[in-house]
Design a protein around this motif. Structure first.
Motif, PDB file in Angstrom:
ATOM      1  N   TYR A 203       0.840  -1.197   0.000  1.00 56.01           N
ATOM      2  CA  TYR A 203       0.000   0.000   0.000  1.00 56.01           C
ATOM      3  C   TYR A 203       0.876   1.249   0.000  1.00 56.01           C
ATOM      4  N   VAL A 204       1.882   1.233   0.864  1.00 56.65           N
ATOM      5  CA  VAL A 204       2.762   2.391   1.018  1.00 56.65           C
ATOM      6  C   VAL A 204       3.454   2.725  -0.296  1.00 56.65           C
ATOM      7  N   LYS A 205       3.837   1.690  -1.013  1.00 56.58           N
ATOM      8  CA  LYS A 205       4.574   1.883  -2.261  1.00 56.58           C
ATOM      9  C   LYS A 205       3.768   2.694  -3.269  1.00 56.58           C
ATOM     10  N   GLN A 206       2.440   2.723  -3.090  1.00 55.77           N
ATOM     11  CA  GLN A 206       1.601   3.492  -4.020  1.00 55.77           C
ATOM     12  C   GLN A 206       1.783   4.993  -3.826  1.00 55.77           C
ATOM     13  N   SER A 207       1.947   5.424  -2.563  1.00 57.38           N
ATOM     14  CA  SER A 207       2.344   6.818  -2.372  1.00 57.38           C
ATOM     15  C   SER A 207       3.784   6.861  -2.853  1.00 57.38           C
ATOM     16  N   ASP A 208       4.384   8.015  -2.946  1.00 53.71           N
ATOM     17  CA  ASP A 208       5.731   8.035  -3.503  1.00 53.71           C
ATOM     18  C   ASP A 208       6.815   7.994  -2.443  1.00 53.71           C
ATOM     19  N   ALA A 209       6.444   7.572  -1.247  1.00 51.19           N
ATOM     20  CA  ALA A 209       7.434   7.509  -0.171  1.00 51.19           C
ATOM     21  C   ALA A 209       8.536   6.521  -0.526  1.00 51.19           C
ATOM     22  N   LYS A 210       9.728   6.822  -0.085  1.00 50.47           N
ATOM     23  CA  LYS A 210      10.839   5.885  -0.244  1.00 50.47           C
ATOM     24  C   LYS A 210      10.675   4.751   0.771  1.00 50.47           C
ATOM     25  N   THR A 211      11.063   3.556   0.358  1.00 50.01           N
ATOM     26  CA  THR A 211      10.934   2.420   1.281  1.00 50.01           C
ATOM     27  C   THR A 211      12.250   1.662   1.443  1.00 50.01           C
ATOM     28  N   VAL A 212      12.462   1.226   2.665  1.00 48.11           N
ATOM     29  CA  VAL A 212      13.604   0.370   2.984  1.00 48.11           C
ATOM     30  C   VAL A 212      13.041  -0.916   3.566  1.00 48.11           C
ATOM     31  N   VAL A 213      13.502  -2.049   3.106  1.00 45.72           N
ATOM     32  CA  VAL A 213      13.098  -3.276   3.794  1.00 45.72           C
ATOM     33  C   VAL A 213      14.320  -3.937   4.412  1.00 45.72           C
ATOM     34  N   ILE A 214      14.129  -4.388   5.647  1.00 48.32           N
ATOM     35  CA  ILE A 214      15.152  -5.169   6.319  1.00 48.32           C
ATOM     36  C   ILE A 214      14.573  -6.558   6.482  1.00 48.32           C
ATOM     37  N   THR A 215      15.199  -7.531   5.849  1.00 48.32           N
ATOM     38  CA  THR A 215      14.614  -8.864   5.805  1.00 48.32           C
ATOM     39  C   THR A 215      15.725  -9.910   5.805  1.00 48.32           C
ATOM     40  N   ASP A 216      15.316 -11.182   5.759  1.00 53.31           N
ATOM     41  CA  ASP A 216      16.304 -12.237   5.979  1.00 53.31           C
ATOM     42  C   ASP A 216      16.781 -12.905   4.706  1.00 53.31           C
ATOM     43  N   HIS A 217      16.239 -12.478   3.564  1.00 49.36           N
ATOM     44  CA  HIS A 217      16.534 -13.241   2.364  1.00 49.36           C
ATOM     45  C   HIS A 217      16.215 -12.399   1.149  1.00 49.36           C
ATOM     46  N   LEU A 218      17.017 -12.554   0.112  1.00 52.75           N
ATOM     47  CA  LEU A 218      16.774 -11.755  -1.088  1.00 52.75           C
ATOM     48  C   LEU A 218      15.489 -12.147  -1.795  1.00 52.75           C
ATOM     49  N   LEU A 219      14.977 -13.333  -1.496  1.00 49.67           N
ATOM     50  CA  LEU A 219      13.736 -13.750  -2.152  1.00 49.67           C
ATOM     51  C   LEU A 219      12.528 -13.576  -1.236  1.00 49.67           C
ATOM     52  N   SER A 220      12.696 -12.831  -0.152  1.00 49.63           N
ATOM     53  CA  SER A 220      11.573 -12.594   0.758  1.00 49.63           C
ATOM     54  C   SER A 220      10.487 -11.783   0.059  1.00 49.63           C
ATOM     55  N   PRO A 221       9.228 -11.973   0.461  1.00 51.08           N
ATOM     56  CA  PRO A 221       8.134 -11.261  -0.200  1.00 51.08           C
ATOM     57  C   PRO A 221       8.164  -9.750   0.026  1.00 51.08           C
ATOM     58  N   LEU A 222       8.975  -9.285   0.948  1.00 48.24           N
ATOM     59  CA  LEU A 222       9.068  -7.838   1.170  1.00 48.24           C
ATOM     60  C   LEU A 222       9.923  -7.162   0.107  1.00 48.24           C
ATOM     61  N   VAL A 223      10.873  -7.916  -0.420  1.00 47.64           N
ATOM     62  CA  VAL A 223      11.872  -7.335  -1.313  1.00 47.64           C
ATOM     63  C   VAL A 223      11.294  -6.515  -2.471  1.00 47.64           C
ATOM     64  N   PRO A 224      10.223  -7.003  -3.120  1.00 51.30           N
ATOM     65  CA  PRO A 224       9.695  -6.224  -4.242  1.00 51.30           C
ATOM     66  C   PRO A 224       9.232  -4.817  -3.868  1.00 51.30           C
ATOM     67  N   TYR A 225       8.945  -4.598  -2.593  1.00 56.71           N
ATOM     68  CA  TYR A 225       8.391  -3.311  -2.201  1.00 56.71           C
ATOM     69  C   TYR A 225       9.424  -2.398  -1.567  1.00 56.71           C
ATOM     70  N   GLY A 226      10.686  -2.790  -1.586  1.00 58.64           N
ATOM     71  CA  GLY A 226      11.723  -1.950  -0.998  1.00 58.64           C
ATOM     72  C   GLY A 226      12.553  -1.264  -2.070  1.00 58.64           C
ATOM     73  N   ASP A 227      12.673   0.066  -1.989  1.00 56.58           N
ATOM     74  CA  ASP A 227      13.606   0.757  -2.874  1.00 56.58           C
ATOM     75  C   ASP A 227      15.027   0.368  -2.479  1.00 56.58           C
ATOM     76  N   TYR A 228      15.213   0.154  -1.181  1.00 57.17           N
ATOM     77  CA  TYR A 228      16.499  -0.298  -0.666  1.00 57.17           C
ATOM     78  C   TYR A 228      16.277  -1.562   0.149  1.00 57.17           C
ATOM     79  N   LYS A 229      17.181  -2.504  -0.004  1.00 57.26           N
ATOM     80  CA  LYS A 229      17.024  -3.782   0.681  1.00 57.26           C
ATOM     81  C   LYS A 229      18.253  -4.080   1.518  1.00 57.26           C
TER      82      LYS A 229
END
Lengths: 284, 284
Positions: A203-229
């Motif tokens: 949802y957040v990605k629809q606004s133009d806010a920048k996103t960072v995801v901190i996750t455990d794996h490059l194939l995590s489902p969060l990765v597509p929504y992070g400008d920075y991983k």
DNA sequence: ATTTTTATGAAATATTTATTTCATTTTATG
DNA sequence: CATAAAATGAAATAAATATTTCATAAAAAT
């Protein structure tokens, strides 16, 4: 006695080598980062000797053939890589699981090493810059990840006074409406990824806010929504993940931020110091 | 636009991947230190897919064939390796943000090793026993230590349904009145020790409840009030402490608890699994 | 439920890479 | 400076590895 390390073996046998063999050994030592990946014929070409001579060189060092020599060269390179780590590494001998604390701490040390090896410092730097630029910072963390979120929120809000965590709620938080393109959203999610985290980030990605995801794996489902991983390994032999590495990344983010903005931060901390003293917050 | 980094290319194409392709990508990412040296057939065997599928995967990522993919994987590994070597040389002289992650992760690995070396496994085991025996478990954690407290509370309450954290409040929490000799109190406090943590623990000690303190030093002000003391080092070169090691200790406690009580825990998790499924808590 | 599309692995084939052979050159030795 | 011994590289052969083919299975669409 036969030396196990390829390079030591070469040095040891150096006197018995023919001219061409010395040329090969020289090349292997000088190009120890690239040579282990060459085929026999390419190596021969680079060293300007015959292909057969390269093969003979492998036999000369008592290997079963060229692929065997190659394997040893590659392994030596990898060993060097790990020993190049700043930290004196735990001797893997004492890694037998004498009991759970040692086992988990051992696993976590591995996690942190892996995280250290695969961290992209350029991305990290960009994240720090985004944190500095951001008008407001929102942290999205549910369930167990809340712990890391709490840590980040505590210090970021202490320093920047513009950070808040979006807490787990039945409905969608109203805060999401306030996010603008000048804001930064940090999403935290690890294995058994909470669905809501993914949805909120989406949802957040629809606004133009920048996103960072901190996750455990490059194939995590969060990765597509992070400008920075930022990836921090969390695997231990348990039904839970261990957050030692993400915690370390969080500490690094705050440390980097305070170093980059040290003038502002020092001023702020001085003010806080007065407050803390007045209310006698700390023990001494 | 075609991504040059193999791993980025994989992430980018992640959605378009078939099941087998995802398995291959997963394996390559998880074994990024060894996989680049495998032949197509060995990789296929390890991932448990057909050899042809591996070849197709290389084409899928727009490489000219498997050897081409392999070359790129090896080069990516070397890039990381050399940057690790660069790090080995850079000492604390240069504090550029780029190196802060590596610095902090490195310090934290040291912290974890030190924690591993000085941990008293007998005490740890006793703590786990107390957790099992306890009627209720209370967690005392203020300010930044809240993060570790949150983590412990989340999982202990998930498993045992008898844990709560006493939150920072203006006055003294009413919960403190309820504590009896059958309860266990876990106090968390690290450098710049919050006064309230010490005071609450001191108060608790008057009732006959058992106490555990998790802290950063044997001379910490919490130590006198703990029947059991677990020390986790938190020192990094920053104005904050890093909680990687305490986090790992917390993970170890939960892991040990679940292993000791695995029959109960498995039953409980099975029930929870149903609940989670009903409410669609997790992604996938 | 049925058809169509897509993905898959085993086996066949092609290609690349390693090893051996052998005629020739280099080096060591008297 | 002969001559034997050792080393060499080009080419032939062997082995390993990659790619294609094809029948079948799994997914997606109808």
């Amino acid at each position: 006695m036969l030396e196990s390390d390829v390079y030591k073996r070469m040095i040891h046998a150096r006197e018995k080598m023919s001219k061409s063999h010395k040329k090969i050994a020289n090349y292997l030592i000088e190009h120890h980062e690239t040579a282990p990946f060459l085929t026999a014929s390419k190596l021969a070409k680079n060293v300007k000797v015959g292909e057969a001579t390269v093969i003979r060189f492998a036999f000369f060092l008592n290997y079963r053939g060229y692929p065997d020599l190659q394997r040893h060269l590659q392994e030596a390179l990898q060993r060097k890589m790990t020993s190049a780590e700043v930290l004196a590494r735990t001797t893997d001998e004492d890694n037998f699981t004498e009991n759970v604390v040692r086992e988990v701490l051992g696993d976590d040390i591995q996690n942190m090493k892996q995280t250290l090896n695969q961290v992209d410092t350029a991305v990290f730097e960009q994240v720090v810059n985004e944190m500095i630029k951001a008008k407001r910072i929102y942290i999205i963390a549910y369930r167990s990840a809340t712990s890391i979120g709490t840590f980040l929120e505590f210090y970021l809000d202490l320093i920047l006074q513009n950070t808040e965590m979006i807490h787990q709620a039945d409905g969608v938080s109203e805060h999401l409406l306030d996010i603008t393109k000048d804001d930064l959203v940090i999403g935290l999610g690890f294995s058994r990824y909470t669905r809501r985290t993914v949805e909120v980030l989406k949802y957040v990605k629809q606004s133009d806010a920048k996103t960072v995801v901190i996750t455990d794996h490059l194939l995590s489902p969060l990765v597509p929504y992070g400008d920075y991983k930022l990836v921090a390994t969390t695997e231990i032999n348990s039904f839970i993940d261990s957050f030692a590495a993400p915690m370390s990344i969080a500490s690094a983010l705050i440390t980097a931020l305070t170093r980059a903005e040290h003038v502002k931060v020092e001023k702020r901390l001085k003010e806080l110091e007065g407050l803390w003293e007045t209310f006698d917050v700390f023990y001494d």
